[in-house]
Write a protein that holds these residues in place. Sequence first.
Motif, mmCIF file in Angstrom:
data_model
loop_
_atom_site.group_PDB
_atom_site.id
_atom_site.type_symbol
_atom_site.label_atom_id
_atom_site.label_comp_id
_atom_site.label_asym_id
_atom_site.label_seq_id
_atom_site.Cartn_x
_atom_site.Cartn_y
_atom_site.Cartn_z
ATOM 1 N N VAL A 177 0.841 -1.191 0.000
ATOM 2 C CA VAL A 177 0.000 0.000 0.000
ATOM 3 C C VAL A 177 0.878 1.243 0.000
ATOM 4 C CG1 VAL A 177 -1.671 1.351 1.306
ATOM 5 C CG2 VAL A 177 -1.863 -1.134 1.274
ATOM 6 N N GLU B 212 2.812 7.030 -11.716
ATOM 7 C CA GLU B 212 4.200 6.814 -12.128
ATOM 8 C C GLU B 212 4.783 5.579 -11.453
ATOM 9 O OE1 GLU B 212 6.331 10.397 -11.330
ATOM 10 O OE2 GLU B 212 5.572 11.405 -13.121
ATOM 11 N N LYS B 213 4.345 5.348 -10.224
ATOM 12 C CA LYS B 213 4.830 4.157 -9.528
ATOM 13 C C LYS B 213 4.070 2.923 -9.985
ATOM 14 C CE LYS B 213 7.057 6.178 -5.568
ATOM 15 N NZ LYS B 213 8.279 6.356 -6.382
ATOM 16 N N MET C 28 8.239 4.746 -13.613
ATOM 17 C CA MET C 28 9.247 4.704 -12.562
ATOM 18 C C MET C 28 9.746 3.295 -12.290
ATOM 19 S SD MET C 28 9.927 7.687 -11.869
ATOM 20 C CE MET C 28 9.259 9.343 -12.046
ATOM 21 N N SER D 245 14.354 3.372 -5.888
ATOM 22 C CA SER D 245 12.914 3.390 -6.155
ATOM 23 C C SER D 245 12.240 4.684 -5.732
ATOM 24 C CB SER D 245 12.251 2.225 -5.426
ATOM 25 O OG SER D 245 12.474 2.348 -4.029
ATOM 26 N N GLN D 246 12.964 5.574 -5.086
ATOM 27 C CA GLN D 246 12.365 6.813 -4.577
ATOM 28 C C GLN D 246 11.167 6.494 -3.683
ATOM 29 O OE1 GLN D 246 14.725 9.403 -5.484
ATOM 30 N NE2 GLN D 246 13.045 10.552 -6.404
ATOM 31 N N THR D 247 11.331 5.469 -2.909
ATOM 32 C CA THR D 247 10.257 5.034 -2.031
ATOM 33 C C THR D 247 10.847 4.639 -0.690
ATOM 34 O OG1 THR D 247 9.050 4.133 -3.928
ATOM 35 C CG2 THR D 247 8.402 3.338 -1.766
ATOM 36 N N ARG E 298 6.777 13.538 0.730
ATOM 37 C CA ARG E 298 6.136 14.224 -0.390
ATOM 38 C C ARG E 298 6.983 15.392 -0.877
ATOM 39 N NH1 ARG E 298 3.510 18.513 -0.671
ATOM 40 N NH2 ARG E 298 3.190 18.687 1.563
ATOM 41 N N PHE F 133 9.362 11.522 -2.648
ATOM 42 C CA PHE F 133 9.398 10.096 -2.325
ATOM 43 C C PHE F 133 7.999 9.557 -2.049
ATOM 44 C CE2 PHE F 133 13.818 10.579 -2.189
ATOM 45 C CZ PHE F 133 14.413 9.340 -2.051
ATOM 46 N N GLY F 134 7.796 8.299 -2.347
ATOM 47 C CA GLY F 134 6.573 7.613 -1.975
ATOM 48 C C GLY F 134 6.758 6.899 -0.657
ATOM 49 N N VAL F 135 5.662 6.519 -0.039
ATOM 50 C CA VAL F 135 5.707 5.827 1.248
ATOM 51 C C VAL F 135 4.873 4.554 1.172
ATOM 52 C CG1 VAL F 135 5.061 5.940 3.683
ATOM 53 C CG2 VAL F 135 5.968 7.972 2.553
ATOM 54 N N ILE F 136 5.496 3.423 1.447
ATOM 55 C CA ILE F 136 4.750 2.174 1.534
ATOM 56 C C ILE F 136 4.560 1.843 3.001
ATOM 57 C CG2 ILE F 136 4.651 -0.269 0.961
ATOM 58 C CD1 ILE F 136 6.283 0.156 -1.391
#
Lengths: 362, 362
Positions: free
Chosen positions: A97, A118-119, B54, B64-66, B91, B95-98
């Motif tokens: 998630v 994008e992801k 991405m 992965s910038q995550t 943000r 970066f994304g956050v899982i």
Amino acid sequence: MSPPPRITITQVAAEAGVSTATAGRALGGYGYTSNEVAARVQAAARKLGYKPNMVARSLVTGRSQTIGVVAADIDNAFYARVLRGIGDVARSRGFGVILTNSDEKLEREKEAVQLLLEKRVDGLIITPCDVQGSEHLRSLIAGGCPTVQIDRAAYNLAADSVTVDNRGSARDAVAYLLKAGHKRIGIIAELEQLESGSLEDFVAQTAFSPVTPQTLYPSWQRLLGYLDAHRDAQIPVQTQLIRRVGSYSSEAARNEAVRLLESGHRPTAVFTADGTMSHGLMQAIADLKIKVPEHLSVLCFDDLDWMAFMQPAITSVHQPVHRIGSMAAELLLARIAGETSVPKHNVLEARLNIRDSVGPPP
Amino acid sequence: MSPPPRITITQVAAEAGVSTATAGRALGGYGYTSNEVAARVQAAARKLGYKPNMVARSLVTGRSQTIGVVAADIDNAFYARVLRGIGDVARSRGFGVILTNSDEKLEREKEAVQLLLEKRVDGLIITPCDVQGSEHLRSLIAGGCPTVQIDRAAYNLAADSVTVDNRGSARDAVAYLLKAGHKRIGIIAELEQLESGSLEDFVAQTAFSPVTPQTLYPSWQRLLGYLDAHRDAQIPVQTQLIRRVGSYSSEAARNEAVRLLESGHRPTAVFTADGTMSHGLMQAIADLKIKVPEHLSVLCFDDLDWMAFMQPAITSVHQPVHRIGSMAAELLLARIAGETSVPKHNVLEARLNIRDSVGPPP
DNA sequence: CTGAAAGCGCTTACAG
DNA sequence: CTGAAAGCGCTTACAG
């Protein structure tokens, strides 16, 4: 000290003396492999400490086993619990998630959707912050991204949604107060945007024709329930008892509640239309040292039973928040898996949580 | 109706009449491009509705910038707010956050870490659910994955951490109650695991030698502060006033609080060691219809000022929860960017939030 | 400043 | 059931 190089499937294949294709089949759970070879490959993988690279897999399969969530504000207990529901379902199905916040800002929402796209998420769950201007959502869906809306449903958008019966539960709640004898019931709600016309127009208009609730935000739908209850009981509505906070801020709600309670038209009961408004009202009551329910009856939309800990207890409307999240996730995963029936608007019931505290008007 | 095919950089390059390498340079923000060509490529991209993939970029760059987050329970307000802090920083840096939940279960935590690793997060933020058995975390770090711990710090783990000054803030809080004249102060805390020995041993032992707080969970550290305050004030500690709830459950805390308040040794004040315990105590107080502060003074660890809305107001210890999250994220991003100084244990101060409600003992 | 080629780590037809 | 080859959509040296 330097990060040890990651093991790839090529190395596992070499170790096991098979091709990468076969190693992939033995490890990835697709295609056929003889037991003997599978065992050899698995042993090699274990020996080398192989971890599959989902990024590579995603690139070739086109699926990321990830769902994206655009919440308004994760720091709001409602969304936190919704996210719990989503996360529980996602985990059980092996999905990740990715979380973003929109803060109810269209600009943020667009950026968030962009990031998730994008992801390459397989689908997304969103609280649309604007039920009208959802052009970007429309193109999202046209682009084939499975989408489930939560809490609200954008107008005319061909996407699933999971919401609660805002109008019905508010009607029941306010009817309960009316039945206890209250005739002056305040309502504190967000009520920010309205397509056109004033609050007075809205109230007058709904007295004659039933408004399509689809086009409305939750807070407006709850106001509709408030109006319904009054109409059913044949009690006239006094617009000065309807308070628009204008944002989901407990601080703003507190101020508005103080104004309402200090006005010359002080109600004998107050209905709050969501957890944030309830929060604000509680502060106002503490500020003004008002006794509940002796001086004022309170009926709160209380997502998480926060208010239940208040002294004295108050009556509340309880939403099945975790269920909203889990249902949305299940729906989304079904869509991702290829379920193609027409979009469904799922409306969950909220439960009126009666306590001992709604008294008659003082 | 069928999902329109996605546009790739190859098509953009063709449209612009350049190579994919050049198109990539013009679009991806790396390498050099003449203004003229860059403009042409960008125009082509816009025209075709190109969105970068991405996943492909991640595969080649290895980043992965995550960032991954392993929280104990996102439905707990503490983690919800921490996550807000993390999300805000992520943000702003693109970066994304899982998100994953461990529910304080080691097995879940391992699965979560595994999932995040497979998704190739660039680093992760974790609430280790076991400060001793952190073998999987050790190998994680050995594997070169930047990691920041939150709320707790596993023993002997070479990773950054962001925690609050549990011991100091609890000491201050309890000292405040002692100064008001209370001599029988209850404490309600999780206090589940203890490496060895009984609670009595723990109390007796700390009377002589200062325990290394690094090896302890937050609830034990807060108990330590409770003991410190008593020692400083030269008030003897009565172990029957120390209540171990055993889990982060407000229901369990409520039961334990009822037992404490109904026991023959009823305290004149109660200190709760975290938001969940505070929650439980409030319920118990409502159950037993105890008046605060007339019959009982209350000092709560109150992460989110929930208790502030209670009637009557109570004194609380407030943690900088959002800051914990944002600081952890900033630290992590610095590590990801290559910052290689030795791991730092960052301890944030909690603030004693004095209200008007701690009275003298009845 | 630009392009041809190779490659990231997997999976997917296609033969055998 | 297994392998050789191609390819997912990008970026990265390497020449020019």
